[in-house]
Design an enzyme around this catalytic site. Sequence first.
Site, PDB file in Angstrom:
ATOM      1  CB  SER A 265     -36.444 -28.164  37.684  1.00 24.67           C
ATOM      2  OG  SER A 265     -35.387 -27.316  38.095  1.00 24.67           O
ATOM      3  CE  LYS A 266     -40.821 -21.269  37.676  1.00 26.30           C
ATOM      4  NZ  LYS A 266     -39.951 -20.117  37.508  1.00 26.30           N
ATOM      5  NE  ARG A 267     -36.497 -24.750  42.487  1.00 25.98           N
ATOM      6  CZ  ARG A 267     -36.101 -25.949  42.911  1.00 25.98           C
ATOM      7  NH1 ARG A 267     -34.842 -26.188  43.191  1.00 25.98           N
ATOM      8  NH2 ARG A 267     -36.979 -26.922  43.047  1.00 25.98           N
ATOM      9  CG  ASP A 270     -36.327 -19.454  36.833  1.00 24.40           C
ATOM     10  OD1 ASP A 270     -36.727 -19.304  35.663  1.00 24.40           O
ATOM     11  OD2 ASP A 270     -37.086 -19.689  37.793  1.00 24.40           O
TER      12      ASP A 270
END
Length: 508
Positions: A265-267, A270
Site C-alpha cells: 500500500s501507499k502507507r 511512506d
Amino acid sequence: MAKKVRVRFAPSPTGGLHLGGVRTVLYNYLFARQQGGDFVLRIEDTDQSRFVPGAEEYIINCLTWCGLKPDEGPHVGGEYGPYRQSERKSIYRQYAEHLVQTGHAYYAFDRPEELESMRERFKTPENPSPQYDHKVRLEMRNSCSLTFEETETLLEDGVPHVIRIRMPENETVSFTDMIRGEVSFHTGLVDDKVLLKADGMPTYHLAVVVDDYLMKITHAFRGEEWLPSAPVHVLLWKYLGWESDMPQWAHLPLILKPDGNGKLSKRDGDRLGFPVFAMNWKDPKTNDLTTGFRELGFLPEAFVNLLAMLGWNDGTAQELFTLEELVEKFSIDRVHKGGAKFDYEKAKWFNHEWIKKLPVAHYRDQVKTILESKGIVITDEAFLDKALHMVKDRCTLLTDFYEQSKFLFETPQQLDLEAVKPKWNADKKAFFEAAASAMMASADWKGADQEAAFKALATEKNIKPGELMMPLRIMLVGGKFGPGVFDIAELIGKEETVKRIHAALQQL
Ligand code: GLU
C-alpha cells in the site's frame, strides 16, 4: 471470423496511480498490441463520493509518461464513447429494470436506519456484520417481500429506492480465468449487491458489465482484489442474455510488501521510504504530496520494465526488455498465480541499467531540469552531453546526476582536504606547483597526454604517481569519487583545472 481483441483499463479517479494499477495497464497494453487489438481507457466515476478532481487528468499523464497510450478514451474519443461512466448515466437504468422484470433483481426501499436495524437484529458472534442476502431478503422492504401493488405505490410515490441483484441461494458459478484456470463460487455466500443507486447512478458491478458489453471488450485484465466480485459479474452477463459475449478474465496477482506479508500500500511506501505511485500526486483536499517514481528519477523505460517483471518472465534469465520486446514476448501463460514481492533495491537496479543502456540524449532534458533546479547554469549543450555521458554509469536515479556531475559545471566549494593532509608534504606541494605550470604551458589539452606528462613529472621528482592521484582528484572533484581524473581535467579545460589546483594549494 475471430472477434477483434479489445481490452480496457478502467480506473476510478480517486487519487494517485499505484504501481499495481500501472502494471494492469501494461499487461492490457501488451496483450492488445500483440494481438493487433484496441486498448480502451474507461473512467469509472460512478461513485461520486469518492471522486477526486484532477485524478483523471493525472491518470492520463501517467499513461503518457509510461508510453502506454490508449487508442480510445475520454481524452481521445472513439466509437464507443462516452468513456466516462458518469456521462453514460442514462444508459444503465434500462438494464437494471430489465433484470427486475426477468426476476433477477428487485427494488429495495430500505432506509439507512432499516439497514442498520437489520444488521443489529441478525448479527451473531460468528457474523458480526450480516449482509443483505437471501437469508434476510424477505425481512426487508423490497419488491420480494411486498406485494406487487405495494411496490407499485411506492414507486409511483417516488420513494427512494435502489435495485439489487437477487443472488441465487444455492448455485455454483464457474468461469475460466486466463491465469487461475477454473474458478468456482457458491452463490449463497454472496450478498444481493446494489446495481442501481437511489440517485440513478449504477454501481461498479452493473456499469462494468454493461460497458464491457457495449464497448465490445474481449479480454479483461484486472487486479486479484476483484475476484470476489466475479460471480456477480458472471451472473449479470448471463441474466442480461450476453453470456456468449462475456470477456475472458485475467485476475492479476497482487503486488506484495517487500516481506511478502500482504498487499503493498501507499502507507508501506511512506513507512519504508520508497515510492508507490507512478508520478507525484498532490491530494487536493489535504494538499499532501506523495512523491512518484518519475520525480524520484526513474526512467519510464525502467519503470515499465520492472513492472512487467513483477509477475511475469519470458522463461529465460533475461530481465531487461524494451516495450517492443515485451509486446513480442508477453504471454498470459507465463503470468504467475502468486503475488509478486516488491523489492525497491531491484527497482533501482533496473533504473541503473536503463540509464547505462540509453543514450544520454534520451534523458538529457530531464537531467538538465534537475541540474537547473539545483542552480547549475547550463549554457553549452555539447558540454552537458559529455558530462552526462562521463558519469552515467554512476547514477542509479536521474536525480543522482546532480551529485555525480556538479563538479563538472561548478568549481567545488568544499574540498575533502582532511583526506589529503595526513600525507601532505613540501615535496608534494612543489610537485603540484610544477605540474600546474606545466599544464598551463601545454599547447593542446588532452586527458591522456596530461596523464602521461603528470606521471613523467612524478617519476622525475621521485614521487609515486599513485600518491598524487588522490590529491588531484580531491582538488578537481572535492571528494574521493567520480570518473577518471584526467577525463575530468580534459572536460573542464586547462584554465579551470589549473585554477582548481591553485585554489587547493592555497588551502593546504
Ligand atoms: N474501477 C475498477 C478499479 O478501480 C475497475 C476494476 C475492473 O477492471 O473491472 O479498479
